[in-house]
Design a protein around this motif. Structure first.
Motif, PDB file in Angstrom:
ATOM      1  N   UNK A 151     -41.593  23.336 -22.684  1.00 41.02           N
ATOM      2  CA  UNK A 151     -42.573  25.136 -21.905  1.00 41.02           C
ATOM      3  C   UNK A 151     -43.463  24.630 -22.444  1.00 41.02           C
ATOM      4  N   UNK A 152     -44.676  25.383 -22.355  1.00 43.75           N
ATOM      5  CA  UNK A 152     -46.343  25.152 -22.355  1.00 43.75           C
ATOM      6  C   UNK A 152     -46.859  25.348 -21.413  1.00 43.75           C
ATOM      7  N   UNK A 153     -48.138  25.469 -21.322  1.00 41.96           N
ATOM      8  CA  UNK A 153     -49.046  25.430 -20.426  1.00 41.96           C
ATOM      9  C   UNK A 153     -48.706  23.703 -19.127  1.00 41.96           C
ATOM     10  N   UNK A 154     -49.204  24.031 -18.050  1.00 44.95           N
ATOM     11  CA  UNK A 154     -49.028  22.624 -17.336  1.00 44.95           C
ATOM     12  C   UNK A 154     -51.001  22.839 -16.280  1.00 44.95           C
ATOM     13  N   UNK A 155     -50.336  22.411 -15.616  1.00 47.22           N
ATOM     14  CA  UNK A 155     -51.800  22.697 -14.605  1.00 47.22           C
ATOM     15  C   UNK A 155     -51.449  21.722 -13.334  1.00 47.22           C
ATOM     16  N   UNK A 156     -51.751  22.580 -12.183  1.00 48.92           N
ATOM     17  CA  UNK A 156     -51.123  21.312 -10.719  1.00 48.92           C
ATOM     18  C   UNK A 156     -52.357  22.301 -10.537  1.00 48.92           C
ATOM     19  N   UNK A 157     -52.799  20.565  -9.707  1.00 50.23           N
ATOM     20  CA  UNK A 157     -54.194  20.232  -8.796  1.00 50.23           C
ATOM     21  C   UNK A 157     -53.852  20.749  -7.584  1.00 50.23           C
ATOM     22  N   UNK A 158     -54.663  22.073  -6.667  1.00 48.93           N
ATOM     23  CA  UNK A 158     -54.441  22.550  -5.322  1.00 48.93           C
ATOM     24  C   UNK A 158     -55.836  22.402  -5.137  1.00 48.93           C
ATOM     25  N   UNK A 159     -56.395  21.856  -3.806  1.00 45.34           N
ATOM     26  CA  UNK A 159     -57.394  21.528  -2.775  1.00 45.34           C
ATOM     27  C   UNK A 159     -56.987  22.596  -1.302  1.00 45.34           C
ATOM     28  N   UNK A 177     -47.936  28.438 -16.834  1.00 46.67           N
ATOM     29  CA  UNK A 177     -47.308  28.690 -18.194  1.00 46.67           C
ATOM     30  C   UNK A 177     -45.539  28.782 -18.148  1.00 46.67           C
ATOM     31  N   UNK A 178     -45.099  27.792 -18.710  1.00 40.05           N
ATOM     32  CA  UNK A 178     -43.031  27.557 -18.717  1.00 40.05           C
ATOM     33  C   UNK A 178     -42.916  28.057 -19.493  1.00 40.05           C
ATOM     34  N   UNK A 179     -42.607  29.430 -19.898  1.00 33.21           N
ATOM     35  CA  UNK A 179     -42.186  29.843 -20.612  1.00 33.21           C
ATOM     36  C   UNK A 179     -41.129  29.078 -21.578  1.00 33.21           C
ATOM     37  N   UNK A 180     -40.656  29.931 -22.705  1.00 26.04           N
ATOM     38  CA  UNK A 180     -38.990  28.433 -23.311  1.00 26.04           C
ATOM     39  C   UNK A 180     -38.050  29.508 -22.798  1.00 26.04           C
ATOM     40  N   UNK A 181     -37.215  28.728 -22.970  1.00 28.97           N
ATOM     41  CA  UNK A 181     -35.858  28.686 -22.898  1.00 28.97           C
ATOM     42  C   UNK A 181     -35.749  29.006 -20.421  1.00 28.97           C
ATOM     43  N   UNK A 182     -36.905  28.964 -20.226  1.00 21.12           N
ATOM     44  CA  UNK A 182     -36.804  29.051 -18.840  1.00 21.12           C
ATOM     45  C   UNK A 182     -37.425  28.149 -18.519  1.00 21.12           C
ATOM     46  N   UNK A 183     -36.300  27.171 -17.754  1.00 22.10           N
ATOM     47  CA  UNK A 183     -37.456  25.832 -17.216  1.00 22.10           C
ATOM     48  C   UNK A 183     -37.729  25.873 -15.910  1.00 22.10           C
ATOM     49  N   UNK A 184     -37.810  27.317 -15.027  1.00 19.67           N
ATOM     50  CA  UNK A 184     -39.275  27.798 -14.180  1.00 19.67           C
ATOM     51  C   UNK A 184     -39.833  28.988 -13.744  1.00 19.67           C
ATOM     52  N   UNK A 185     -41.156  28.336 -12.755  1.00 18.11           N
ATOM     53  CA  UNK A 185     -42.029  30.458 -13.566  1.00 18.11           C
ATOM     54  C   UNK A 185     -42.632  29.912 -12.083  1.00 18.11           C
ATOM     55  N   UNK A 186     -43.246  31.251 -12.000  1.00 18.47           N
ATOM     56  CA  UNK A 186     -43.304  31.620 -10.116  1.00 18.47           C
ATOM     57  C   UNK A 186     -44.966  31.245 -10.734  1.00 18.47           C
ATOM     58  N   UNK A 187     -46.473  31.308  -9.758  1.00 18.22           N
ATOM     59  CA  UNK A 187     -47.875  30.888  -9.679  1.00 18.22           C
ATOM     60  C   UNK A 187     -47.814  31.708  -8.450  1.00 18.22           C
TER      61      UNK A 187
END
Length: 187
Positions: free
Chosen positions: A118-126, A146-156
Motif C-alpha cells: 500500500x502507498x503512493x506509486x507514480x505512473x509515467x503518462x505521455x 494511491x494504493x489503499x491498505x488491504x486493497x490491492x487495486x485502485x483506479x485513477x
C-alpha cells in the motif's frame, strides 16, 4: 377523437416537418419562440469562430500497460511491484486563435503485484500530438496513484488540460497517450 382525425395528425406533423426543412431556420417550426444559436466570437480578433476538428486520440501499441519490478527482478513475475493499465481515453478541444488547446483524459487501474504494498506509486503518462512524423506536442508527466491498505487495486484518472498545437493541423494530427518509462526530459 375519431379514427379519421387520428390518421390526419401524422400527415399534418409530416407536412410541418417538410416545411421546416425547406425554411431558412428549420428549427423555428419545432422550437417556436426559441432564439437561434449564437456563434462563438474569438475575443482576440472579435471575429466569428468556426470550430475545427478535434483530432482522434489513440493508444500507441505497447503503451497501454506498465509494470515496475524490484531492483534486479526485471521480467520476473514474483518481483512485480505494481502493474498499471489504461482502460479508456477521451479529449475535448477548444480553438484559441490559431491554436487548439485539448484537454486529454485517460482512466485506468493500478494493481499491486506480489512485491507491492500500500502507498503512493507514480505512473509515467505521455501525451503527444503527431502530424505525420512531426511532433507538435509532447509531455511526460508522473501520475500519482494511491494504493489503499488491504486493497490491492485502485483506479485513477489522468488529465492534461494544456495540450496545445496549431489549429491548421487539427484534421491531420492525432493525439497519442500511453505509459512511457523513458526519461522525463525528452520529447
Amino acid at each position: 377523437m375519431s379514427y379519421s382525425k387520428v390518421r390526419f395528425v401524422p400527415a399534418l406533423f409530416g407536412a410541418a416537418l417538410i416545411a421546416g426543412c425547406t425554411s431558412a431556420d428549420p428549427g423555428a417550426i419545432l422550437n417556436s419562440g426559441a432564439s437561434p444559436q449564437q456563434q462563438a466570437i474569438d475575443p482576440v480578433t472579435n471575429a466569428a469562430v468556426v470550430q475545427g476538428a478535434c483530432p482522434t486520440i489513440e493508444l500507441r501499441e505497447g503503451t497501454a500497460f506498465y509494470r515496475t519490478y524490484e531492483k534486479g527482478g526485471e521480467g520476473d513475475p514474483s518481483k512485480v511491484i505494481h502493474q498499471a493499465s489504461i482502460a479508456d481515453t477521451t479529449r475535448q478541444c477548444v480553438v484559441n486563435g490559431d491554436q487548439i488547446t485539448a484537454t486529454v483524459v485517460a482512466s485506468g487501474r493500478v494493481v499491486a503485484g506480489p512485491a507491492g504494498k500500500a502507498g503512493q506509486v507514480e505512473v509515467p503518462v505521455r501525451v503527444a500530438v503527431l502530424d505525420g512524423e512531426n511532433v507538435l506536442y509532447s509531455e511526460l508527466q508522473k501520475q500519482p496513484v494511491f494504493l489503499p491498505d488491504n486493497q490491492p487495486t485502485t483506479q485513477f484518472v489522468f488529465t492534461n488540460a494544456a495540450v496545445t498545437f496549431p489549429a491548421s493541423a487539427s484534421r491531420t494530427a492525432k493525439i497519442l497517450i500511453g505509459f512511457d518509462p523513458g526519461p522525463y526530459n525528452t520529447p
